[in-house]
Design an enzyme around this catalytic site. Structure first.
Site, short mmCIF file in Angstrom:
data_model
loop_
_atom_site.label_atom_id
_atom_site.label_comp_id
_atom_site.label_asym_id
_atom_site.label_seq_id
_atom_site.Cartn_x
_atom_site.Cartn_y
_atom_site.Cartn_z
CB SER A 241 -9.15 0.71 -0.96
OG SER A 241 -8.26 0.64 -1.93
CG HIS B 38 -5.17 3.88 0.29
ND1 HIS B 38 -4.95 2.32 0.42
CD2 HIS B 38 -6.39 3.86 -0.46
CE1 HIS B 38 -5.83 1.78 -0.36
NE2 HIS B 38 -6.70 2.75 -0.74
CG ASP C 219 -2.38 0.55 0.80
OD1 ASP C 219 -2.28 1.81 0.80
OD2 ASP C 219 -3.31 -0.08 0.94
#
Length: 778
Positions: free
Chosen positions: A567, A221, A148
């Site tokens: 996600s 994220h 990520d």
């Protein structure tokens, strides 16, 4: 000749040669069994020998080699000219040479765990002995790799209080950088690495004002997904404005996390516009993750469009992970509701769709005509007074030079006139631009509030955001009602109520409109996505190096934030897989995947069939086998197992395998429909087709399973044998499933090219082992 002038020129030649237009290429080499015994240095020397053959200078060859891969593929990544790439591709040992710039990937951008039946807040003494968290010891010592944007290690979600020593199987490192020390790793975050070579070869030196040359997450994220998988319980947290207040925890709170940072900001673009994750950097991360000893890989990344498996770096890396019994869980993409948009569809990957949970953030709109419109928002701001404010449509308050098209109503940057918008609530439509960015434009123009209207594609799905002014979002139907009201009077007014959190909302779950749909564009006979999990308005840990909106001018900082996307769904399933791995450490990655798929649920919290965001009944191409149920998956009864060799046989129909294995495809390519997958796809059915499956008993001994079929409309489905007797655990039995289109009008006629859906269920009275069936006719 003046040799004193010639010498400096000779010294400059390698540098001049490197200035020729080069790009990153990934070079796939034929598999060589001897490579398994070589050290990484020996492999690098071997790869350099290829570069020496096409480069003029030794130093140029050495500096052009970015990565040597050992575990993910047999090959390397290097900076090459078109001519050099062509020379390499003509060599006997080279399978193919792929330019990286054609393979761009990006990220697919709490209460969710309680909703699916896992609640860490319940004390161990109050848990039933069969509770999944208790049985799995909260995922203790299962190592989950997160590919990520990095991690914010200071987050309380990653504390290691009470955790035991790092597992002796762990072989990874804690890679340091200017803002990341070895002390930032602990018994929770047991490893961290970052991968920049491909990114910098493409974009130049990293702008360190935008990101950190380290595993540190400056996007948000990566921190969000990592804490969703394995975050520790942190009480009294909430999103900005106090929304979703409670205890935040991941699905496997005692799992270990290993961070592989592969995603970076795109130069010249804001972080809110997304980022990039380079093909060659991801392959290097796979290489390390396999060597480091992870058990599960959670990857909320995907290509912009489907790619053939043998040219897809993510799929190839995942295949080698599967060879090492690592389950790879991936997001399916956010390009819904259009069909055939799902990505990461290789059958060795567990592909996840996104759904809602039973929590909403109610912020209604009162219109001047007396109507009250339902809305949702996570804005921390409220209107200064409890009164009606002038309501305008954005297209009415744009600058004179803005074209009076549908774009005018979308509140794009610098489109609104301060003179016209000041002090008013502005109604904007979704479309181009970001949701939060539209609100920022309203605020810039002096608007006092903002209503965001869904487009028909978004339907009734409401994604909430931490807006910069009082705001709410409404469904497409309600957006039409608001527009009609504005057009009906010159004195339109409105009031936006402050938002509040509402739990146990119904119906839930529903499939998110943005969640990418099947069928697979690469292999429609493999049904994708596999399963759905919470991905709408999910609260999790956040970086303090970025705002909750990711917009640079937003200076607010939070420790927890809400995001939506497949996600967010992916790490939910990765966490569930971690719990299963803890309970069944000897299970293969395919067995864990099968258990999750065949135990999924089809009903919402009203006891009705799961729907899409607009209230229409959802189907297999939206949610796969259904909404994941971790508790059921721990004891699935039967599993559909598959080996690395099974996947190679499947790949025989998809391309050249020489880069991956010495495996030789049979002269007659086996049907891809016979892969032992826990679902059944029959695209372009012509006549009668029979497929074979083998199941393994992982339930009780002496079990008897009966088959039940809900056939797709207009399709005859037969199972042989319809009854299977298992004498002991681990016993395998095979069956055949035959499908045929029927022309009997009483049964119904299948429309050409249209899919219809059904189910095959095996049950022994205790376990329900359900697989979806999808059929289209020629």
């Amino acid at each position: 000749m003046n040799t004193s002038l010639l010498l400096p020129l000779l010294l400059w030649l390698p540098l001049l040669a490197s200035c020729v237009d080069t790009k990153v290429y990934v070079v796939y080499l034929q598999h060589n069994n001897d490579d398994a015994e070589k050290t990484l240095h020996e492999i690098e020397e071997h790869h350099l020998s290829y570069l020496f053959s096409v480069k003029q200078f030794e130093e140029e060859a050495k500096s052009s080699l970015l990565y040597s891969y050992k575990h993910s593929i047999n090959g390397f990544a290097a900076l090459l000219t078109i001519d050099e790439a062509s020379q390499l591709s003509g060599m006997k040992e080279v399978v193919m040479v792929i330019p990286s710039h054609e393979r761009e990937y990006s990220l697919h951008t709490t209460r969710s765990w309680e909703f699916v039946g896992l609640d860490e807040e319940v004390k161990p003494k109050d848990l039933d002995k069969e509770d999944l968290l208790l049985k799995s010891q909260y995922g203790k010592d299962v190592i989950v790799g997160m590919m990520d944007s990095g991690v914010w290690p200071e987050s309380e979600s990653f504390n290691d209080r009470g955790m035991g020593p790092i597992p002796v199987s762990w072989k990874g490192i804690c890679q340091t950088g200017p803002t990341f020390k070895k002390s930032h790793c602990n018994r929770k975050l047991i490893g961290a690495r970052y991968y920049l070579k491909g990114y910098e070869a493409r974009y130049g030196h990293l702008n360190t004002t935008k990101d950190s040359r380290s595993p540190r997450d400056m996007d948000g994220h990566g921190t969000h997904t990592a804490s969703t998988v394995g975050g520790r319980g942190v009480p009294n947290v909430s999103a900005l404005g106090g929304y979703s207040s409670g205890t935040a925890f991941g699905g496997a709170p005692l799992a270990r996390l290993a961070i592989y940072k592969v995603c970076w900001p795109v130069p010249g673009k804001g972080k809110e516009e997304g980022n990039t994750c380079l093909f060659e950097d991801m392959l290097a991360a796979f290489d390390d993750a396999i060597r480091d000893g992870v058990h599960i890989l959670s990857i909320s990344i995907g290509p912009s469009s489907p790619i053939n498996y043998t040219q897809d770096g993510l799929a190839l890396g995942a295949l080698q992970a599967t060879k090492n019994n690592i389950l790879v869980v991936c997001s399916g993409g956010n390009e819904g509701p259009a069909p055939s948009t799902v990505v990461n569809t290789a059958p060795w990957i567990l592909t996840v769709a996104a759904s809602s949970i039973d929590r909403t953030f109610v912020a209604p709109v009162q219109l001047g005509n007396g109507k009250k419109i339902k809305g949702q928002s996570a804005s921390p701001y409220k209107l200064p007074q409890r009164k009606m404010y002038k309501l305008v449509y954005a297209a009415e308050v744009v600058h004179e030079d803005v074209p009076k098209t549908y774009i005018a109503g979308q509140c794009l940057p610098d489109s609104l006139s301060s003179k016209k918008a000041k002090g008013k609530i502005v109604f904007c439509l979704r479309g181009n631009g970001t949701r939060v960015g539209k609100g920022m434009e309203v605020k810039r123009a002096g608007g006092i509030g903002y209503i965001l209207g869904n487009s028909p594609a978004n339907g009734a799905e409401l994604t909430v955001d931490a807006h910069v002014l009082p705001a709410t979002a409404v469904t497409s139907e309600d957006a039409i009602q608001i527009l009609k009201y504005i057009n009906s009077t010159r004195t339109s007014t409105a009031y936006i109520y402050p938002g509040r959190t509402v739990l146990q909302a119904k119906p839930a779950p529903s499939v998110a409109a943005f969640s990418s749909r099947g069928p697979s564009a690469i292999s429609p006979e493999i049904l994708k996505p596999d399963i759905a999990a919470p991905g709408l308005n999910i609260l999790a840990a956040w970086t303090e190096g970025n705002s909750p909106t990711k917009i640079e001018s937003d200076l607010r900082r939070v420790k927890y934030n809400m995001l939506s996307g497949t996600s967010m769904a992916c790490p939910h399933v990765a966490a569930a897989a971690s719990l299963l791995k803890a309970i069944h450490p000897d299970w293969s990655s395919a067995a864990i995947k099968s258990a999750l798929i065949t135990s999924a649920g089809l009903l919402n919290n009203e006891g009705k069939q799961i729907t899409d965001a607009s209230g229409n009944q959802a189907d297999t191409f939206q949610f796969g086998s259904g909404h994941f149920r971790p508790e059921k998956a721990a004891d699935p009864g039967l599993i559909y197992d598959a080996s690395y060799t099974d996947y190679l046989l499947f790949l025989c129909s998809h391309g050249d395998l020489r880069a991956n294995t010495p495996f030789l495809c049979p002269e007659t390519t086996p049907s891809t429909q016979n892969l032992n997958y826990p679902s059944f796809g029959f695209p372009k059915l012509n006549g009668r087709v029979t497929v074979r499956r083998t199941v393994t008993n992982v339930g009780g001994k002496g079990s008897v399973y009966f088959a039940t079929v809900e056939p797709p409309s207009g399709i005859s489905v037969k199972v042989s044998p319809p009854i299977m007797h298992f004498k002991h655990v681990g016993e395998k039995k095979s069956f055949e499933l035959t499908v045929e289109a029927k022309e009997d009008r009483q049964i119904g006629t299948v429309k050409k090219s249209m899919y219809s859906f059904g189910w095959l269920t095996w049950s022994d009275g205790i376990h329900i082992v359900r697989s979806p069936i999808a059929v289209s006719s020629v």
